[in-house]
Scaffold this motif. Structure first.
Motif, PDB file in Angstrom:
ATOM      1  N   VAL A  93       0.857  -1.184   0.000  1.00 10.55           N
ATOM      2  CA  VAL A  93       0.000   0.000   0.000  1.00 10.55           C
ATOM      3  C   VAL A  93       0.893   1.234   0.000  1.00 10.55           C
ATOM      4  CG1 VAL A  93      -2.045  -0.967   1.112  1.00 10.55           C
ATOM      5  CG2 VAL A  93      -0.171  -0.127   2.522  1.00 10.55           C
ATOM      6  N   SER A  94       0.304   2.349  -0.385  1.00  5.94           N
ATOM      7  CA  SER A  94       1.010   3.621  -0.370  1.00  5.94           C
ATOM      8  C   SER A  94       1.033   4.180   1.046  1.00  5.94           C
ATOM      9  CB  SER A  94       0.309   4.604  -1.312  1.00  5.94           C
ATOM     10  OG  SER A  94      -1.043   4.762  -0.892  1.00  5.94           O
ATOM     11  N   GLY A  95       1.617   5.363   1.174  1.00 11.46           N
ATOM     12  CA  GLY A  95       1.698   5.983   2.493  1.00 11.46           C
ATOM     13  C   GLY A  95       3.102   5.878   3.041  1.00 11.46           C
ATOM     14  N   SER A  96       3.221   5.791   4.357  1.00 12.88           N
ATOM     15  CA  SER A  96       4.537   5.821   4.984  1.00 12.88           C
ATOM     16  C   SER A  96       5.306   4.536   4.737  1.00 12.88           C
ATOM     17  CB  SER A  96       4.381   6.055   6.489  1.00 12.88           C
ATOM     18  OG  SER A  96       3.570   5.050   7.061  1.00 12.88           O
ATOM     19  N   ARG A 158      -5.032   0.672   4.327  1.00 13.68           N
ATOM     20  CA  ARG A 158      -5.509   0.820   2.949  1.00 13.68           C
ATOM     21  C   ARG A 158      -4.567   1.651   2.076  1.00 13.68           C
ATOM     22  NH1 ARG A 158     -11.033   3.634   3.474  1.00 13.68           N
ATOM     23  NH2 ARG A 158     -11.024   3.402   1.217  1.00 13.68           N
ATOM     24  N   GLY A 159      -3.679   2.441   2.674  1.00 17.58           N
ATOM     25  CA  GLY A 159      -2.813   3.334   1.908  1.00 17.58           C
ATOM     26  C   GLY A 159      -3.108   4.779   2.228  1.00 17.58           C
ATOM     27  N   ASP A 160      -2.488   5.707   1.475  1.00 20.74           N
ATOM     28  CA  ASP A 160      -2.738   7.117   1.769  1.00 20.74           C
ATOM     29  C   ASP A 160      -3.923   7.625   0.956  1.00 20.74           C
ATOM     30  OD1 ASP A 160      -1.886   7.668  -0.805  1.00 20.74           O
ATOM     31  OD2 ASP A 160       0.106   8.344  -0.188  1.00 20.74           O
ATOM     32  N   GLY A 161      -4.216   8.904   1.114  1.00 18.80           N
ATOM     33  CA  GLY A 161      -5.427   9.464   0.517  1.00 18.80           C
ATOM     34  C   GLY A 161      -5.427   9.503  -0.996  1.00 18.80           C
ATOM     35  N   THR A 162      -4.262   9.372  -1.624  1.00 17.20           N
ATOM     36  CA  THR A 162      -4.204   9.431  -3.083  1.00 17.20           C
ATOM     37  C   THR A 162      -4.282   8.060  -3.740  1.00 17.20           C
ATOM     38  OG1 THR A 162      -1.788   9.332  -3.036  1.00 17.20           O
ATOM     39  CG2 THR A 162      -2.804  11.513  -2.970  1.00 17.20           C
ATOM     40  N   GLN A 163      -4.130   6.999  -2.937  1.00 17.20           N
ATOM     41  CA  GLN A 163      -4.116   5.651  -3.520  1.00 17.20           C
ATOM     42  C   GLN A 163      -4.671   4.654  -2.505  1.00 17.20           C
ATOM     43  OE1 GLN A 163      -0.262   4.368  -4.759  1.00 17.20           O
ATOM     44  NE2 GLN A 163      -1.001   2.586  -5.851  1.00 17.20           N
ATOM     45  N   LEU A 164      -5.966   4.684  -2.295  1.00 16.88           N
ATOM     46  CA  LEU A 164      -6.593   3.818  -1.309  1.00 16.88           C
ATOM     47  C   LEU A 164      -7.003   2.491  -1.935  1.00 16.88           C
ATOM     48  CD1 LEU A 164      -8.891   6.294   0.652  1.00 16.88           C
ATOM     49  CD2 LEU A 164      -6.692   5.360   1.351  1.00 16.88           C
ATOM     50  N   LYS A 165      -6.747   1.406  -1.199  1.00 16.72           N
ATOM     51  CA  LYS A 165      -7.201   0.089  -1.611  1.00 16.72           C
ATOM     52  C   LYS A 165      -8.482  -0.257  -0.863  1.00 16.72           C
ATOM     53  CE  LYS A 165      -4.119  -3.154  -2.125  1.00 16.72           C
ATOM     54  NZ  LYS A 165      -3.018  -4.098  -1.905  1.00 16.72           N
ATOM     55  N   GLU A 166      -9.156  -1.276  -1.327  1.00 14.81           N
ATOM     56  CA  GLU A 166     -10.341  -1.763  -0.625  1.00 14.81           C
ATOM     57  C   GLU A 166      -9.933  -2.272   0.758  1.00 14.81           C
ATOM     58  OE1 GLU A 166     -14.428  -2.272  -0.453  1.00 14.81           O
ATOM     59  OE2 GLU A 166     -13.247  -1.470  -2.117  1.00 14.81           O
TER      60      GLU A 166
END
Length: 661
Positions: A93-96, A158-166
Motif C-alpha cells: 500500500v502507499s503511504g509511509s 488501505r494506503g494514503d489518501g491518493t491511492q486507497l485500496k479496498e
C-alpha cells in the motif's frame, strides 16, 4: 533546570506557572479539533488526563500493540524472527514506509526486519505483511491477556489518501459497525500509556522483550511531535497521522523519572502534511507541559471536613457514588479498595476490562463514554476477581452470577422507563411439576384493570436466556413497563404474560443444583404443567389464535422448536437472538415447510430478530432464508450490536404491537 529553560523558550511563561491541568487546557483553548490525553510519571504515580478513556482513532500508533503481539508469538514458539515474509500485492500500500514503493513483489524479508520497519519508518506495507502472517484477531487476543480491553486492531492499512485500496483483513472487532469509523485501530490514551508502563516495568512478554521493544521505539524517525520540545531526553515513541488527526504515544525519560504519555488530536478542519501541522505543534507543546508538570511534587490531598457533632454527620463527606452517570452521558465508576493492586470494570458497554486509577485515599476511579441512552450492566474486578458493586441496588440477577446495572437516560423517557400510566401487576406463583417431579416457579404479568374485570385475555409465554431466570424479563428486561406503556398508548392489546423458569430442574431460587438437566425435558414441563397451571389460575383465553410464545437466546431456541412444532397450540412465535443452530433445518422442520399455504394460514406471526454482531446471527439469517425459500411468511429484523439486553428490550417492544391483531 533544563526543563524550565526549554519550556520558557517555547511556551508562554504564564502557562508554565499554572497547575498542570490548567496549563494544558489553556494551551488547547479554542483549538479547532479534539484533544485527548493521558500521562503518568511512573516513579511518583502522578497523572494528568483529558478524556483519557474516550475511544479514539489510532492511525499508526496501533502498530505498537501489533509489535507487542508479534513478540508474544515469537516467545510462544509460534513464529521465528528469521522466518521470511514475502512482499505481496495484497500487502503493498502507499503511504509511509519504503516497502510499498521501493521493493518489488516477491521480495522476502526476515520477520525481524519487517517488524522494525513497521515501527521505525511506520511502514504500512510492513504492517500489512505482519497482519497477513498473524491476523488482527491474534493481536486482540494478546491484548486481552494483558488486560488491555478497548484497544483493538481492526483491519489492514488501505494506503494514503491518493491511492486507497479496498479495506480488508478485518478482525472480528473491526467488523462491528460501531468500530468501522476508527479505521485500522481503536484505543484510548489510558490504554496506550498503560502499554508503555508495562514495557517500562518489563511486563510485556518478558523483561528482555520489553527492553527490546522500547529500543525499537527509540529508533522511530518521526520527531515532529513529542520530541520537538524535549531535546536531550531519551524518548521511545510511535506516531500516527491521518488527514484530520495526529497522535503519538511516548515514554519520555525525564529528569523526574520516566513519563508514559499518549496524546491524540483529531477533527482538524484542514489537511496539512507539513512538519508544522497544528496537531503536531499541539502535541509538542502538550508534551512539554506534561513533562514539566509531572516533575513537580504531587499536591497534598484536600483536608477532610470536620466530623459532625453529636447525633448527625455534620460536615462529613457525602457517601461515595460508585457509579455516577454524568450530564454528558459519560459514566464515572469508583470503588474504595485500599489494599487492591489492580481494579477494573467490565460490562456490556465496553470491550474487555477497563482499568481504574488509584487515588491517594485508596479510591479507584475511571470515567468512560459517552454512551448512547440504554440500560447497561457491569461488575468490578479486584485483582482479577469479579465483584458486584456493593452500593448499587439495581442488580441484574442470574442463575450463575449477578451484575449491577445503570441507565443512561435519553432526553425523554424510554419505552422501558416508568411513566405515569396505568400499571399492571407481576405475580409470583409456585407449582409442582409432575413432569420433572420438582417445585418450580412462574412469574405472571396481568395488565391494568385485570383484577377488576371478568373477561379473558390472550397470553404470551415469554422465555429467558441461559444466564437468567424467570425474573429476567421483568427485573432486567422491564417487560412489564414496556407493556404498560404500549397498552396505555393503544399500541398493544392488553394481554397476560407468563414467564417460566427455562431449565428442566428444580427452581434455582430454592438452592444450587449439581446435576445438568435434560434440556429437552423443558418442553414437557411447559406443555403439561406450566401452561395448564397458568391457564387454570388466570383468565387466559386458551385459544391457539390468542396464544404466543417468544424468547431470547436459549429461550428463543425453545420458542422456535416448541412453537413451530405445536402450531395447534401457538399461532404466534417470536425468536430473539435465538439459539437456532441446527444440522439440518429442512429436516427438523419438514412438516412446517411441506405445506406453505397451510402454515401461513395458521401461523399469524413468525418474528426473527438478531444483532448483526451476534455470533448467533448466521443461524437466524439462515433460518430466515430457508423460510423464504419455502415461501413461509416471516418477519426478519437484522439490528445492530450483539447479544445484549438492550437489543432484546427493543425486539419485545417491536413484537408486542404485532400480536393478537
Amino acid at each position: 533546570m533544563r526543563v524550565s529553560v526549554l519550556l520558557a523558550a517555547f511556551l508562554p511563561a504564564a502557562l508554565s506557572a499554572q497547575p498542570l491541568q490548567d496549563s494544558l487546557r489553556a494551551r488547547i483553548g479554542d483549538f479547532q479539533g479534539t484533544v485527548t490525553l493521558y500521562a503518568k510519571n511512573l516513579n511518583t504515580g502522578a497523572t494528568v488526563s483529558i478524556r483519557e478513556t474516550e475511544p479514539v482513532r489510532t492511525a499508526s500508533t496501533i502498530k505498537l500493540p501489533i509489535l507487542c503481539a508479534v513478540f508474544d508469538q515469537v516467545a510462544r514458539g509460534q513464529a521465528r524472527w528469521d522466518e521470511k515474509l514475502t512482499v505481496t500485492s495484497s500487502a503493498k500500500v502507499s503511504g509511509s514506509g519504503v516497502l510499498g514503493t521501493e521493493f518489488s513483489e516477491g521480495v522476502q524479508l526476515p520477520l525481524s526486519d519487517v517488524a522494525h520497519l513497521m515501527i521505525v519508518l511506520s511502514d504500512n506495507t510492513a504492517t500489512n505483511m505482519i497482519l497477513e502472517r498473524f491476523g488482527a484477531d491474534a493481536v486482540n487476543r494478546y491484548l486481552d491477556t494483558i488486560g488491555i480491553g478497548t484497544t483493538r486492531s481492526l483491519r489492514k492499512v488501505r494506503g494514503d489518501g491518493t491511492q486507497l485500496k479496498e479495506a480488508e483483513g478485518w478482525s472480528a472487532a473491526g467488523k462491528l459497525p460501531e468500530n468501522q469509523r476508527y479505521g485500522i485501530g481503536v484505543s484510548t490514551p489510558r490504554d496506550m500509556a498503560t502499554i508503555l508502563e508495562k514495557l517500562e516495568r518489563g511486563e510485556i512478554v518478558s523483561p528482555e522483550a520489553s527492553k527490546e521493544i522500547l529500543a525499537i521505539l527509540q529508533r522511530c524517525q518521526d520527531g515532529n511531535g513529542v520530541k520537538r520540545r524535549l531535546a536531550g531526553m531519551s524518548i521511545a515513541n510511535k506516531t500516527g497521522a491521518l488527514d484530520a488527526l495526529r497522535s503519538e504515544v511516548a515514554l519520555v525519560r525525564s529528569p523526574a523519572g520516566p513519563i508514559a504519555m499518549a496524546i491524540t488530536v483529531d477533527g482538524m478542519p484542514k489537511p496539512d502534511w507539513t512538519p508544522d501541522n497544528p496537531g503536531l505543534l499541539m502535541i509538542a507543546d502538550l508534551a512539554r507541559l506534561i513533562v514539566d508538570g509531572l516533575a513537580r511534587p504531587a499536591e497534598a490531598p484536600a483536608t477532610t471536613a470536620a466530623a459532625g457533632g453529636r447525633g448527625g454527620r455534620g460536615n462529613a463527606s457525602p457517601p461515595l457514588k460508585y457509579c455516577e452517570v454524568l450530564p454528558d452521558r459519560r459514566v464515572t465508576f469508583r470503588l474504595r479498595a485500599p489494599q487492591a493492586a489492580q481494579v477494573a470494570v467490565s460490562g456490556d458497554f465496553v470491550q474487555g476490562p477497563q482499568l481504574l486509577q488509584r487515588g491517594e485515599d485508596g479510591t479507584w476511579t475511571v470515567t468512560l463514554g459517552p454512551l448512547r441512552p440504554a440500560i447497561y450492566s457491569y461488575n468490578f474486578r479486584i485483582d482479577g476477581v469479579s465483584v458486584l458493586d456493593p452500593l448499587n441496588p439495581m442488580i441484574k440477577q442470574g442463575e450463575s452470577g449477578s451484575a449491577a446495572m445503570f441507565e443512561v437516560a435519553a432526553d425523554s423517557p424510554a419505552l422501558y422507563d416508568w411513566q405515569p400510566v396505568p400499571h399492571g401487576t407481576v405475580h409470583v406463583n409456585w407449582y409442582e411439576s409432575k413432569t420433572l417431579d420438582v417445585p418450580r416457579r412462574i412469574d405472571v404479568y396481568t395488565p391494568p384493570g385485570y383484577e377488576a374485570g371478568t373477561s379473558t385475555y390472550p397470553v404470551l409465554y415469554l422465555l429467558h436466556g441461559s444466564g437468567d431466570t424467570e425474573t429476567g424479563w421483568t427485573n432486567i428486561g422491564r417487560a412489564d413497563m414496556i407493556l404498560d406503556n404500549l397498552i396505555a398508548a393503544g399500541k398493544a392489546k392488553p394481554m397476560i404474560v407468563v414467564m417460566p423458569y427455562g431449565r428442566a430442574r428444580r427452581d434455582v431460587y430454592l438452592g444450587p443444583i449439581s446435576t445438568q438437566p435434560d434440556a429437552a425435558a423443558f418442553e414437557g414441563d411447559l406443555l403439561k404443567d406450566a401452561i395448564p397451571f397458568a391457564e387454570k389460575l388466570y383468565r387466559i383465553s386458551g385459544k391457539p389464535e390468542e396464544r404466543a410464545i417468544a424468547g431470547l437466546s436459549m429461550g428463543g431456541g425453545q420458542a422456535m422448536r416448541i412453537g413451530l412444532h405445536h402450531l395447534e397450540l401457538f399461532h404466534y412465535v417470536g425468536m430473539f437472538s435465538a439459539a437456532a443452530r441446527s444440522p439440518n433445518l429442512e429436516e427438523e422442520f419438514k412438516d412446517l415447510l411441506a405445506d406453505p399455504a397451510a402454515t401461513n394460514k395458521t401461523l399469524r406471526i413468525l418474528y426473527i430478530a438478531c444483532g448483526k454482531a451476534d455470533s448467533l446471527f448466521p443461524a437466524s439469517e439462515q433460518f430466515h432464508q430457508v423460510l423464504d425459500q419455502h415461501q413461509i411468511r416471516n418477519n426478519f429484523v437484522a439490528s445492530e450490536e450483539g447479544h445484549v439486553w438492550r437489543n432484546w428490550r427493543n425486539y419485545l417492544a417491536d413484537l408486542l404491537p404485532r400480536l393478537f391483531r
